[in-house]
Write a protein that holds these residues in place. Structure first.
Motif, PDB file in Angstrom:
ATOM      1  N   LEU A   1     -11.123  -6.620   3.259  1.00 20.78           N
ATOM      2  CA  LEU A   1     -10.466  -5.387   2.812  1.00 20.78           C
ATOM      3  C   LEU A   1     -10.888  -4.183   3.651  1.00 20.78           C
ATOM      4  O   LEU A   1     -10.187  -3.174   3.685  1.00 20.78           O
ATOM      5  N   SER A   2     -12.040  -4.294   4.315  1.00 19.32           N
ATOM      6  CA  SER A   2     -12.530  -3.166   5.127  1.00 19.32           C
ATOM      7  C   SER A   2     -11.692  -2.971   6.399  1.00 19.32           C
ATOM      8  O   SER A   2     -11.900  -2.025   7.144  1.00 19.32           O
ATOM      9  N   ASN A   3     -10.715  -3.868   6.626  1.00 26.45           N
ATOM     10  CA  ASN A   3      -9.843  -3.732   7.792  1.00 26.45           C
ATOM     11  C   ASN A   3      -8.848  -2.577   7.674  1.00 26.45           C
ATOM     12  O   ASN A   3      -8.164  -2.257   8.635  1.00 26.45           O
ATOM     13  N   SER A   4      -8.759  -1.979   6.483  1.00 24.68           N
ATOM     14  CA  SER A   4      -7.862  -0.825   6.316  1.00 24.68           C
ATOM     15  C   SER A   4      -8.436   0.134   5.276  1.00 24.68           C
ATOM     16  O   SER A   4      -9.103  -0.294   4.326  1.00 24.68           O
ATOM     17  N   ASP A   5      -8.166   1.439   5.470  1.00 22.81           N
ATOM     18  CA  ASP A   5      -8.563   2.444   4.481  1.00 22.81           C
ATOM     19  C   ASP A   5      -7.423   2.744   3.518  1.00 22.81           C
ATOM     20  O   ASP A   5      -7.615   3.428   2.522  1.00 22.81           O
ATOM     21  N   SER A   6      -6.231   2.245   3.827  1.00 18.61           N
ATOM     22  CA  SER A   6      -5.047   2.512   3.009  1.00 18.61           C
ATOM     23  C   SER A   6      -5.032   1.606   1.778  1.00 18.61           C
ATOM     24  O   SER A   6      -5.092   0.381   1.911  1.00 18.61           O
ATOM     25  N   PRO A   7      -4.967   2.179   0.566  1.00 19.43           N
ATOM     26  CA  PRO A   7      -4.938   1.353  -0.645  1.00 19.43           C
ATOM     27  C   PRO A   7      -3.798   0.330  -0.669  1.00 19.43           C
ATOM     28  O   PRO A   7      -4.014  -0.823  -1.041  1.00 19.43           O
ATOM     29  N   ILE A   8      -2.598   0.746  -0.259  1.00 24.07           N
ATOM     30  CA  ILE A   8      -1.470  -0.198  -0.296  1.00 24.07           C
ATOM     31  C   ILE A   8      -1.707  -1.335   0.698  1.00 24.07           C
ATOM     32  O   ILE A   8      -1.419  -2.507   0.413  1.00 24.07           O
ATOM     33  N   GLU A   9      -2.293  -0.992   1.846  1.00 24.49           N
ATOM     34  CA  GLU A   9      -2.595  -2.034   2.838  1.00 24.49           C
ATOM     35  C   GLU A   9      -3.689  -2.967   2.328  1.00 24.49           C
ATOM     36  O   GLU A   9      -3.700  -4.156   2.641  1.00 24.49           O
ATOM     37  N   LYS A  10      -4.620  -2.436   1.539  1.00 23.94           N
ATOM     38  CA  LYS A  10      -5.671  -3.277   0.955  1.00 23.94           C
ATOM     39  C   LYS A  10      -5.073  -4.339   0.022  1.00 23.94           C
ATOM     40  O   LYS A  10      -5.546  -5.467  -0.035  1.00 23.94           O
ATOM     41  N   LEU A  11      -4.008  -3.976  -0.700  1.00 20.08           N
ATOM     42  CA  LEU A  11      -3.336  -4.952  -1.559  1.00 20.08           C
ATOM     43  C   LEU A  11      -2.723  -6.071  -0.720  1.00 20.08           C
ATOM     44  O   LEU A  11      -2.816  -7.254  -1.086  1.00 20.08           O
TER      45      LEU A  11
ATOM     46  N   THR B   1      -8.715  -0.318  -9.348  1.00 19.70           N
ATOM     47  CA  THR B   1      -9.227   0.864  -8.639  1.00 19.70           C
ATOM     48  C   THR B   1      -8.457   1.096  -7.342  1.00 19.70           C
ATOM     49  O   THR B   1      -8.116   2.240  -7.002  1.00 19.70           O
ATOM     50  N   ILE B   2      -8.155   0.012  -6.624  1.00 14.87           N
ATOM     51  CA  ILE B   2      -7.356   0.136  -5.395  1.00 14.87           C
ATOM     52  C   ILE B   2      -5.984   0.728  -5.725  1.00 14.87           C
ATOM     53  O   ILE B   2      -5.493   1.625  -5.020  1.00 14.87           O
ATOM     54  N   ILE B   3      -5.371   0.238  -6.810  1.00 16.01           N
ATOM     55  CA  ILE B   3      -4.051   0.750  -7.208  1.00 16.01           C
ATOM     56  C   ILE B   3      -4.143   2.225  -7.603  1.00 16.01           C
ATOM     57  O   ILE B   3      -3.309   3.047  -7.197  1.00 16.01           O
ATOM     58  N   GLU B   4      -5.185   2.587  -8.369  1.00 18.49           N
ATOM     59  CA  GLU B   4      -5.381   3.993  -8.763  1.00 18.49           C
ATOM     60  C   GLU B   4      -5.582   4.881  -7.537  1.00 18.49           C
ATOM     61  O   GLU B   4      -5.044   5.990  -7.469  1.00 18.49           O
ATOM     62  N   ASP B   5      -6.354   4.378  -6.568  1.00 20.10           N
ATOM     63  CA  ASP B   5      -6.558   5.122  -5.315  1.00 20.10           C
ATOM     64  C   ASP B   5      -5.229   5.313  -4.587  1.00 20.10           C
ATOM     65  O   ASP B   5      -4.980   6.375  -3.989  1.00 20.10           O
ATOM     66  N   GLY B   6      -4.383   4.276  -4.647  1.00 21.91           N
ATOM     67  CA  GLY B   6      -3.067   4.349  -4.011  1.00 21.91           C
ATOM     68  C   GLY B   6      -2.165   5.366  -4.683  1.00 21.91           C
ATOM     69  O   GLY B   6      -1.387   6.061  -4.009  1.00 21.91           O
ATOM     70  N   ILE B   7      -2.275   5.477  -6.007  1.00 23.25           N
ATOM     71  CA  ILE B   7      -1.494   6.479  -6.750  1.00 23.25           C
ATOM     72  C   ILE B   7      -1.955   7.882  -6.335  1.00 23.25           C
ATOM     73  O   ILE B   7      -1.146   8.760  -6.040  1.00 23.25           O
ATOM     74  N   GLU B   8      -3.284   8.079  -6.280  1.00 21.64           N
ATOM     75  CA  GLU B   8      -3.848   9.373  -5.875  1.00 21.64           C
ATOM     76  C   GLU B   8      -3.456   9.744  -4.446  1.00 21.64           C
ATOM     77  O   GLU B   8      -3.210  10.909  -4.138  1.00 21.64           O
ATOM     78  N   ALA B   9      -3.411   8.734  -3.577  1.00 24.47           N
ATOM     79  CA  ALA B   9      -3.090   8.975  -2.169  1.00 24.47           C
ATOM     80  C   ALA B   9      -1.591   9.134  -1.934  1.00 24.47           C
ATOM     81  O   ALA B   9      -1.162   9.426  -0.810  1.00 24.47           O
TER      82      ALA B   9
ATOM     83  N   SER C   1       6.141  -9.155  -1.856  1.00 21.00           N
ATOM     84  CA  SER C   1       7.453  -8.604  -2.198  1.00 21.00           C
ATOM     85  C   SER C   1       7.343  -7.665  -3.405  1.00 21.00           C
ATOM     86  O   SER C   1       7.940  -6.591  -3.426  1.00 21.00           O
ATOM     87  N   ILE C   2       6.553  -8.055  -4.401  1.00 14.79           N
ATOM     88  CA  ILE C   2       6.356  -7.224  -5.601  1.00 14.79           C
ATOM     89  C   ILE C   2       5.648  -5.914  -5.235  1.00 14.79           C
ATOM     90  O   ILE C   2       6.043  -4.834  -5.688  1.00 14.79           O
ATOM     91  N   ILE C   3       4.608  -6.014  -4.397  1.00  9.63           N
ATOM     92  CA  ILE C   3       3.873  -4.815  -3.961  1.00  9.63           C
ATOM     93  C   ILE C   3       4.825  -3.869  -3.225  1.00  9.63           C
ATOM     94  O   ILE C   3       4.824  -2.648  -3.463  1.00  9.63           O
ATOM     95  N   GLU C   4       5.639  -4.442  -2.374  1.00  6.35           N
ATOM     96  CA  GLU C   4       6.580  -3.647  -1.563  1.00  6.35           C
ATOM     97  C   GLU C   4       7.644  -2.974  -2.434  1.00  6.35           C
ATOM     98  O   GLU C   4       7.928  -1.784  -2.282  1.00  6.35           O
ATOM     99  N   LYS C   5       8.187  -3.735  -3.392  1.00 10.11           N
ATOM    100  CA  LYS C   5       9.323  -3.221  -4.173  1.00 10.11           C
ATOM    101  C   LYS C   5       8.909  -2.415  -5.407  1.00 10.11           C
ATOM    102  O   LYS C   5       9.591  -1.464  -5.783  1.00 10.11           O
ATOM    103  N   GLU C   6       7.805  -2.821  -6.057  1.00  5.88           N
ATOM    104  CA  GLU C   6       7.439  -2.201  -7.334  1.00  5.88           C
ATOM    105  C   GLU C   6       6.316  -1.177  -7.236  1.00  5.88           C
ATOM    106  O   GLU C   6       6.176  -0.325  -8.108  1.00  5.88           O
ATOM    107  N   LEU C   7       5.500  -1.277  -6.185  1.00  3.72           N
ATOM    108  CA  LEU C   7       4.352  -0.376  -6.079  1.00  3.72           C
ATOM    109  C   LEU C   7       4.521   0.699  -5.015  1.00  3.72           C
ATOM    110  O   LEU C   7       4.301   1.867  -5.274  1.00  3.72           O
ATOM    111  N   ARG C   8       4.929   0.254  -3.807  1.00  2.97           N
ATOM    112  CA  ARG C   8       4.999   1.220  -2.695  1.00  2.97           C
ATOM    113  C   ARG C   8       6.044   2.295  -2.963  1.00  2.97           C
ATOM    114  O   ARG C   8       7.140   2.013  -3.426  1.00  2.97           O
ATOM    115  N   ILE C   9       5.682   3.530  -2.646  1.00  2.11           N
ATOM    116  CA  ILE C   9       6.620   4.656  -2.790  1.00  2.11           C
ATOM    117  C   ILE C   9       7.524   4.694  -1.566  1.00  2.11           C
ATOM    118  O   ILE C   9       7.069   4.571  -0.450  1.00  2.11           O
TER     119      ILE C   9
END
Length: 198
Positions: free
Chosen positions: A74-84, A137-145, A190-198
């Motif tokens: 997971l340390s390969n990215s600082d982006s929460p969505i990318e961490k997912l 926590t990753i998802i919450e960080d993604g919402i904040e970001a 696909s779910i992360i892309e369609k339901e989570l990502r803004i």
């Protein structure tokens, strides 16, 4: 400096963790432990109170190494969505990796302990909750970001992700077919892309 007792305990855990993980608590005898390690019962019990203490330590040892491996990935990215997406990427190779451990420790020990050992089951539940908390926590960080929709319930989604991953691991092992885990990770992407990502 590491003491001789600590080195012995480390050696015992490295050797017996895959045995407990593969065979389960009840099916692993003290003879299995002494045969595998080449140590006496006295040496084993000089480092661990009893078989239950050893089984719990072996489970925690395996899980700690697994969690470190996930954290490194997971340390390969600082982006929460990318961490997912990195979580699903990690689990695409999980079948081969976990075979070296004697199988998935959370699944194996969870099923085994559910029928046999309350203390061990409590440890498994603790690890599952810890994993789900970290994903939430990753998802919450993604919402904040501003990367993830604020409509998303982080814990509910974390539980859904974990459930799908554990189900895929079960099917992959039961059927000895990596299709289940690969297909589920594609579905999660696909779910992360369609339901989570803004």
């Amino acid at each position: 400096m590491t003491t001789k007792a600590e080195l012995t305990s480390q050696y015992i855990l490295e050797v017996v963790a895959p045995i407990f993980n593969k065979n389960g608590y009840a099916a692993t005898s003290l003879s299995d432990v002494t045969n595998a390690t080449g140590l006496t019962k006295g040496a084993i019990y000089g480092n661990f109170k009893n078989k239950e203490d050893l089984a719990i330590a072996a489970f925690m040892f395996t899980v700690k190494n697994m969690m470190k491996r996930i954290a490194d990935h997971l340390s390969n990215s600082d982006s929460p969505i990318e961490k997912l997406f990195l979580i699903t990427d990690f689990y695409r190779n999980y079948y081969d990796y976990s075979k070296q451990l004697g199988g998935c420790p959370v699944l194996n020990i969870g099923v085994d302990a559910n029928n046999q050992n309350t203390l061990l089951l409590q440890k498994v539940r603790y690890i599952i909750e810890k994993i789900q908390d970290q994903v939430a926590t990753i998802i919450e960080d993604g919402i904040e970001a501003g990367e993830i929709s604020s409509e998303v319930n982080a814990m509910k989604f974390a539980k859904r992700i974990d459930t799908m991953i554990q189900g895929a691991i079960f099917m992959t092992y039961t059927m000895d077919d990596n299709f289940y885990i690969l297909d589920t990770m594609n579905m999660l992407d696909s779910i992360i892309e369609k339901e989570l990502r803004i």
